[in-house]
Design an enzyme around this catalytic site. Structure first.
Site, PDB file in Angstrom:
ATOM      1  N   SER A  59      -6.911   6.672  -0.833  1.00 11.39           N
ATOM      2  CA  SER A  59      -5.856   5.720  -1.157  1.00 11.39           C
ATOM      3  C   SER A  59      -5.049   5.442   0.093  1.00 11.39           C
ATOM      4  O   SER A  59      -4.887   6.323   0.948  1.00 11.39           O
ATOM      5  CB  SER A  59      -4.947   6.291  -2.253  1.00 11.39           C
ATOM      6  OG  SER A  59      -3.763   5.527  -2.371  1.00 11.39           O
ATOM      7  N   SER A  60      -4.509   4.236   0.184  1.00  8.54           N
ATOM      8  CA  SER A  60      -3.708   3.888   1.361  1.00  8.54           C
ATOM      9  C   SER A  60      -2.392   4.651   1.408  1.00  8.54           C
ATOM     10  O   SER A  60      -1.709   4.655   2.435  1.00  8.54           O
ATOM     11  CB  SER A  60      -3.427   2.384   1.386  1.00  8.54           C
ATOM     12  OG  SER A  60      -2.761   1.976   0.208  1.00  8.54           O
ATOM     13  N   CYS A  61      -2.022   5.336   0.322  1.00  7.14           N
ATOM     14  CA  CYS A  61      -0.781   6.113   0.335  1.00  7.14           C
ATOM     15  C   CYS A  61      -0.887   7.371   1.191  1.00  7.14           C
ATOM     16  O   CYS A  61       0.096   8.087   1.373  1.00  7.14           O
ATOM     17  CB  CYS A  61      -0.348   6.476  -1.077  1.00  7.14           C
ATOM     18  SG  CYS A  61      -1.375   7.729  -1.873  1.00  7.14           S
ATOM     19  N   TYR A  74       0.039  13.212  -4.613  1.00  3.87           N
ATOM     20  CA  TYR A  74      -1.243  12.502  -4.673  1.00  3.87           C
ATOM     21  C   TYR A  74      -1.774  12.252  -3.263  1.00  3.87           C
ATOM     22  O   TYR A  74      -2.968  12.445  -2.981  1.00  3.87           O
ATOM     23  CB  TYR A  74      -1.064  11.180  -5.412  1.00  3.87           C
ATOM     24  CG  TYR A  74      -2.325  10.364  -5.549  1.00  3.87           C
ATOM     25  CD1 TYR A  74      -3.342  10.759  -6.405  1.00  3.87           C
ATOM     26  CD2 TYR A  74      -2.487   9.183  -4.834  1.00  3.87           C
ATOM     27  CE1 TYR A  74      -4.503  10.013  -6.544  1.00  3.87           C
ATOM     28  CE2 TYR A  74      -3.641   8.423  -4.963  1.00  3.87           C
ATOM     29  CZ  TYR A  74      -4.647   8.837  -5.821  1.00  3.87           C
ATOM     30  OH  TYR A  74      -5.792   8.087  -5.948  1.00  3.87           O
ATOM     31  N   LYS A 120      -5.293  13.539  -1.479  1.00  6.67           N
ATOM     32  CA  LYS A 120      -6.286  12.638  -0.894  1.00  6.67           C
ATOM     33  C   LYS A 120      -6.515  12.908   0.596  1.00  6.67           C
ATOM     34  O   LYS A 120      -7.629  12.769   1.098  1.00  6.67           O
ATOM     35  CB  LYS A 120      -5.860  11.182  -1.127  1.00  6.67           C
ATOM     36  CG  LYS A 120      -6.040  10.725  -2.564  1.00  6.67           C
ATOM     37  CD  LYS A 120      -7.491  10.842  -2.997  1.00  6.67           C
ATOM     38  CE  LYS A 120      -7.729  10.354  -4.411  1.00  6.67           C
ATOM     39  NZ  LYS A 120      -9.155  10.481  -4.802  1.00  6.67           N
ATOM     40  N   HIS A 139      -0.033   0.707 -12.188  1.00 12.03           N
ATOM     41  CA  HIS A 139       0.421   0.179 -10.913  1.00 12.03           C
ATOM     42  C   HIS A 139       1.131  -1.163 -11.133  1.00 12.03           C
ATOM     43  O   HIS A 139       1.115  -1.727 -12.217  1.00 12.03           O
ATOM     44  CB  HIS A 139      -0.757   0.019  -9.953  1.00 12.03           C
ATOM     45  CG  HIS A 139      -1.344   1.325  -9.519  1.00 12.03           C
ATOM     46  ND1 HIS A 139      -2.419   1.900 -10.151  1.00 12.03           N
ATOM     47  CD2 HIS A 139      -0.988   2.164  -8.515  1.00 12.03           C
ATOM     48  CE1 HIS A 139      -2.715   3.046  -9.549  1.00 12.03           C
ATOM     49  NE2 HIS A 139      -1.880   3.230  -8.562  1.00 12.03           N
TER      50      HIS A 139
END
Length: 312
Positions: free
Chosen positions: A108-110, A137, A141, A180
């Site tokens: 994920s880009s987070c 999260y 990841k 989201h």
């Protein structure tokens, strides 16, 4: 990938996993292995070892995860950290033990620092603090990315990591508390129109900027990486373009046909101010997204109407 190769898609019922299954099917791959959570609990180390040891797939698309929006990430912090760590650790280790050399891990880009320069390059990973609302999260990841990198280095596996921007499309979650921003906006706008409301309440200030990728484009990028023999590394998957939450809400309103006024709930969090991915690595390889935002939202809205049975 050979068309008769055995391919395991973990998380095939989710938005990304189901899109990968659709893409593989459209390309003629016939030996796709899937299991529901009831059949194989990926949080259970023994269950995963038994399953992969028996099936011994040639390729794995690792799309299984516990996911959600700002509210879910911020309130279920232990669940997001524990379950995602267990899922990815179990699958990566059991895959190696079973002799599976090719895997694509979905992140994920987070994972990137909250305030890193824009657009975000892959080498910005671990250069600053994370966004606090989804830190558990993100940490899980990041661990998955490093697992793949470490198994490649120590054991010679070929595990690639793909970091998608904000995804949307068929099989998305429309739960107003845990979804989201884009699916939440689609549902809220749809329901506002049904009720005849004149206002649409949007969380936050409307100023944060976000990038959105149609999930079938994401699936295409994942299969592209595996088919082209990419054996290592971290790759951003996105469009390279972003919009404000205000612009996003206005586009959703236009697609749904709701002509009310936006009201911003400033008591709700904005999250990261901006999150735009640098997608030059994928473009250099020869892949770029093809679905425009409005077209993608229209497709997503059609899927929402079909699934929830309230066509307008």
């Amino acid at each position: 990938m050979d068309r008769d190769a055995k391919i395991y898609v973990a998380g095939h019922r989710g938005m990304v996993g189901s899109a990968i299954v659709r893409k593989l099917s459209s390309l003629g791959y016939t030996n796709v292995v899937t299991r529901t959570h009831a059949e194989v609990d990926l949080v259970s180390q023994q269950a995963v070892m038994d399953f992969l040891g028996q099936e011994k797939p040639d390729y794995i698309f690792m799309a299984a995860a516990k996911v959600g929006g700002i509210h879910a990430n911020n309130t279920l912090r232990a669940d997001f950290l524990y379950q995602n760590l267990m899922i990815e650790t179990n699958v990566v280790h059991a895959a190696w033990q079973a002799g599976v050399n090719r895997m694509l891990f979905l992140g994920s880009s987070c994972i990137y620092p909250r305030d890193c320069p824009q657009p975000i390059r892959e080498d910005y990973l671990l250069t600053g603090p994370l966004e606090q609302t989804n830190e558990p999260y993100a940490i899980a990841k990041i661990a998955g990315v490093k697992l793949c990198e470490s198994y490649n280095r120590q054991y010679g596996t070929q595990y690639v990591s793909a970091m998608p921007t904000n995804l949307y499309g068929p099989n998305d979650s429309y739960d107003l508390n845990n979804s989201h921003v884009l699916p939440a906006l689609i549902r809220k706008t749809h329901e506002a129109k049904l009720r005849g409301d004149r206002e649409l309440v949007v969380w936050g200030s409307g100023k944060p900027m976000r990038e959105f990728l149609y999930v079938d484009d994401m699936a295409e990028a994942c299969v592209f990486l595996m088919e082209n023999g990419i054996s290592d590394g971290l790759f951003n998957i996105g469009t390279g373009e972003d919009v404000t939450i205000r612009e996003l809400a206005e586009t959703v309103m236009d697609v749904v046909g709701f002509d009310g006024t936006i009201v911003y709930d400033s008591a709700k969090p904005d999250g990261t101010p901006r999150k735009l991915l640098d997608v030059d690595k994928m473009k250099t390889l020869g892949w770029s997204a093809s679905t425009g935002l409005r077209d993608g939202i229209a497709r997503a809205y059609a899927d929402f109407q079909e699934r929830f049975g309230q066509s307008l």
